[in-house]
Design a protein around this motif. Structure first.
Motif, short mmCIF file in Angstrom:
data_model
loop_
_atom_site.label_atom_id
_atom_site.label_comp_id
_atom_site.label_asym_id
_atom_site.label_seq_id
_atom_site.Cartn_x
_atom_site.Cartn_y
_atom_site.Cartn_z
N LEU A 96 0.82 -1.21 0.00
CA LEU A 96 0.00 0.00 0.00
C LEU A 96 0.86 1.26 0.00
CD1 LEU A 96 -2.83 -1.07 2.47
CD2 LEU A 96 -3.06 -0.57 0.03
N ALA A 97 2.07 1.18 0.52
CA ALA A 97 2.96 2.35 0.54
C ALA A 97 3.41 2.76 -0.84
CB ALA A 97 4.17 2.05 1.43
N VAL A 98 3.38 1.82 -1.81
CA VAL A 98 3.85 2.14 -3.17
C VAL A 98 2.76 1.92 -4.22
CG1 VAL A 98 6.23 1.55 -2.57
CG2 VAL A 98 4.74 -0.22 -3.53
N ARG A 99 1.59 1.53 -3.81
CA ARG A 99 0.50 1.20 -4.75
C ARG A 99 0.10 2.43 -5.57
NH1 ARG A 99 -4.55 2.59 -3.27
NH2 ARG A 99 -6.33 1.82 -4.50
N PRO A 100 0.12 2.32 -6.90
CA PRO A 100 -0.31 3.45 -7.73
C PRO A 100 -1.82 3.62 -7.64
CG PRO A 100 0.16 1.54 -9.11
CD PRO A 100 0.58 1.17 -7.72
N PRO A 101 -2.32 4.82 -7.83
CA PRO A 101 -3.77 5.03 -7.77
C PRO A 101 -4.46 4.31 -8.92
CG PRO A 101 -2.67 7.00 -8.54
CD PRO A 101 -1.60 6.07 -8.09
N PRO A 102 -5.58 3.64 -8.67
CA PRO A 102 -6.30 2.97 -9.76
C PRO A 102 -6.72 3.94 -10.85
CG PRO A 102 -7.08 2.21 -7.62
CD PRO A 102 -6.20 3.39 -7.36
N ALA A 103 -6.53 3.55 -12.08
CA ALA A 103 -6.82 4.44 -13.21
C ALA A 103 -8.30 4.73 -13.34
CB ALA A 103 -6.28 3.81 -14.50
N ASP A 104 -9.15 3.81 -12.88
CA ASP A 104 -10.59 4.02 -13.05
C ASP A 104 -11.23 4.73 -11.84
OD1 ASP A 104 -10.42 2.06 -11.14
OD2 ASP A 104 -11.60 0.56 -12.21
N GLY A 105 -10.40 5.18 -10.92
CA GLY A 105 -10.94 5.88 -9.76
C GLY A 105 -11.53 4.98 -8.70
N SER A 106 -11.38 3.67 -8.87
CA SER A 106 -11.91 2.72 -7.89
C SER A 106 -10.97 2.63 -6.70
CB SER A 106 -12.09 1.35 -8.52
OG SER A 106 -10.82 0.75 -8.76
N ALA A 107 -11.31 1.74 -5.78
CA ALA A 107 -10.47 1.53 -4.60
C ALA A 107 -9.78 0.16 -4.66
CB ALA A 107 -11.32 1.64 -3.34
N ALA A 108 -9.54 -0.34 -5.87
CA ALA A 108 -8.96 -1.67 -6.04
C ALA A 108 -7.68 -1.81 -5.24
CB ALA A 108 -8.68 -1.94 -7.51
N LEU A 109 -7.57 -2.91 -4.49
CA LEU A 109 -6.38 -3.13 -3.68
C LEU A 109 -5.18 -3.49 -4.54
CD1 LEU A 109 -4.85 -3.57 -1.02
CD2 LEU A 109 -5.88 -5.86 -0.89
N PHE A 110 -5.38 -4.37 -5.49
CA PHE A 110 -4.27 -4.84 -6.32
C PHE A 110 -4.43 -4.31 -7.74
CE2 PHE A 110 -4.56 -8.22 -3.04
CZ PHE A 110 -3.33 -7.98 -2.43
N VAL A 111 -3.45 -3.52 -8.17
CA VAL A 111 -3.49 -2.91 -9.49
C VAL A 111 -2.14 -3.11 -10.17
CG1 VAL A 111 -5.23 -1.18 -8.89
CG2 VAL A 111 -2.81 -0.67 -8.53
N SER A 112 -2.17 -3.00 -11.49
CA SER A 112 -0.94 -3.09 -12.27
C SER A 112 -0.19 -1.77 -12.21
CB SER A 112 -1.27 -3.43 -13.72
OG SER A 112 -1.95 -2.34 -14.33
N ALA A 113 0.97 -1.72 -12.87
CA ALA A 113 1.77 -0.49 -12.89
C ALA A 113 1.00 0.65 -13.55
CB ALA A 113 3.08 -0.74 -13.62
N ARG A 114 0.06 0.31 -14.42
CA ARG A 114 -0.73 1.33 -15.11
C ARG A 114 -2.01 1.67 -14.37
NH1 ARG A 114 -0.26 -0.36 -21.55
NH2 ARG A 114 2.03 -0.19 -21.68
N GLY A 115 -2.22 1.03 -13.23
CA GLY A 115 -3.39 1.37 -12.42
C GLY A 115 -4.63 0.56 -12.73
N ALA A 116 -4.52 -0.48 -13.56
CA ALA A 116 -5.68 -1.32 -13.87
C ALA A 116 -5.86 -2.38 -12.78
CB ALA A 116 -5.50 -2.01 -15.22
N ARG A 117 -7.10 -2.64 -12.40
CA ARG A 117 -7.35 -3.67 -11.40
C ARG A 117 -6.76 -4.99 -11.87
NH1 ARG A 117 -10.99 -4.76 -7.11
NH2 ARG A 117 -12.10 -2.78 -7.44
N MET A 118 -6.10 -5.68 -10.98
CA MET A 118 -5.45 -6.94 -11.32
C MET A 118 -6.50 -7.96 -11.74
SD MET A 118 -2.23 -7.88 -11.35
CE MET A 118 -1.50 -6.77 -10.14
N SER A 119 -6.19 -8.72 -12.80
CA SER A 119 -7.10 -9.77 -13.24
C SER A 119 -6.65 -11.12 -12.69
CB SER A 119 -7.13 -9.84 -14.78
OG SER A 119 -5.90 -10.34 -15.28
N ALA A 120 -7.57 -12.06 -12.64
CA ALA A 120 -7.24 -13.40 -12.16
C ALA A 120 -6.15 -14.04 -13.00
CB ALA A 120 -8.50 -14.27 -12.14
N ARG A 121 -6.20 -13.82 -14.30
CA ARG A 121 -5.22 -14.42 -15.20
C ARG A 121 -3.82 -13.88 -14.92
NH1 ARG A 121 -3.31 -18.77 -17.41
NH2 ARG A 121 -2.32 -18.46 -19.45
#
Length: 318
Positions: free
Chosen positions: A210-235
């Motif tokens: 959480l100390a380095v988590r980038p803000p989600p690109a879609d404005g959501s509160a997703a806990l796990f996101v990619s470097a671009r801010g997209a919510r992490m997918s199961a795949r």
């Protein structure tokens, strides 16, 4: 009908399979062996006199002799095809194999890592970098949470950093993390929400992420996101875990459900509380959880085989 007559009918059927259906020599040979076995099991019964109960009894005998459900199913299929042909071309009134099913195959036990292997995997291996990249921190937080709380990967990627409400006042999150309480709430199968404890190591990994988590690109509160801010997918979680397992030298093929199985097995081994494991896994029925009692016994058997001085006697040793 004598033995010669039975062989003649079987031979005509096999010949038709070869000429009309053009089955391979290997397949024809398998059919021939199955019909020969049926004839041997019913030596004094004409084909037209074989009854439904005869076939059920033979299937039960094969099972008692140790034949696998798959093998019995194949034999029944061979016999069913032959009696279908007899009904069509030789005046048989009814197929005695109809409605006879092979015994159910035993459900394979879920794979679970040993405690040492699971800890080595989710902690990042023996030695991690002094200053890990954000992606590595994200990975460790995801893997620690999967193992700490027994989440499904679909539940993991639905978790938000905090509880959120929609405009209608209802929960807008599929799940959320409560660091202060040391809990995670997730939405499982059937839309059923449950609360699961989060262990100390997972909480530490989550705080580091959480100390380095980038803000989600879609404005959501997703806990796990990619470097671009997209919510992490199961795949993506699956691919990251597989690559990570190879990198730290895990010897088995690891996917997110392996960590869920490992969580259940290890908690059950330590506590013996099947009902609590059921609640934490989110199983609607305890029957789904009982498979882990077999895993628990499997662990005990392995300990016995390694530690007991007379253990090898079970394998025929002196």
């Amino acid at each position: 009908m004598d033995g010669a007559g039975r062989l003649d009918l079987a031979g005509r059927y096999l010949s038709q399979l070869a000429t009309q259906r053009q089955l391979s020599v290997h397949t024809i040979g398998a059919y021939r062996r199955d019909l020969a076995e049926l004839a041997a099991l019913l030596p004094d019964t004409a084909w037209q006199e074989v009854q439904h109960n005869d076939i059920r009894r033979l299937a039960a005998r094969l099972h008692a002799q140790g034949h696998s459900p798959r093998t019995i199913a194949r034999k029944l299929s061979s016999w069913r095809g032959f009696f279908n042909w007899l009904a069509r071309d030789a005046g048989l009134a009814a197929n005695p194999v109809d409605a006879v099913r092979a015994p159910r195959a035993a459900k394979p036990l879920p794979k679970a890592l040993s405690v040492d292997d699971a800890v080595h995997l989710v902690s990042g291996g023996a030695h991690g970098p002094a200053h890990p990249e954000p992606a590595a921190l994200c990975n460790r937080a995801m893997f620690e949470l999967l193992y700490s709380s027994g989440l499904r990967v679909s539940e993991l990627v639905g978790v938000d950093v905090a509880y959120a409400r929609g405009q209608d006042g209802r929960a807008a999150s599929l799940g959320w993390l409560d660091l202060a309480a040391g809990e995670v709430v997730v939405t499982g199968k059937g839309g059923k929400m449950r609360k699961v404890p989060v262990g100390r190591h997972a909480l530490e990994a989550l705080q580091a992420w959480l100390a380095v988590r980038p803000p989600p690109a879609d404005g959501s509160a997703a806990l796990f996101v990619s470097a671009r801010g997209a919510r992490m997918s199961a795949r993506v979680v699956q691919l990251r875990l597989k690559a990570h397992a190879l990198r730290v030298g895990t010897s088995v093929n690891v996917h997110p459900h392996v960590l869920r199985h490992s969580f259940a097995s290890h908690v059950l081994q330590s506590s013996g509380d099947l009902r609590a494991v059921q609640e934490m896994l989110g199983h609607a029925s305890i029957t789904s959880t009982q498979v882990y009692t077999a895993l628990d016994f499997q662990h005990l058997a392995e300990v016995y085989d390694k530690a007991h001085p007379r253990a090898k006697a079970r394998d025929g040793g002196k």
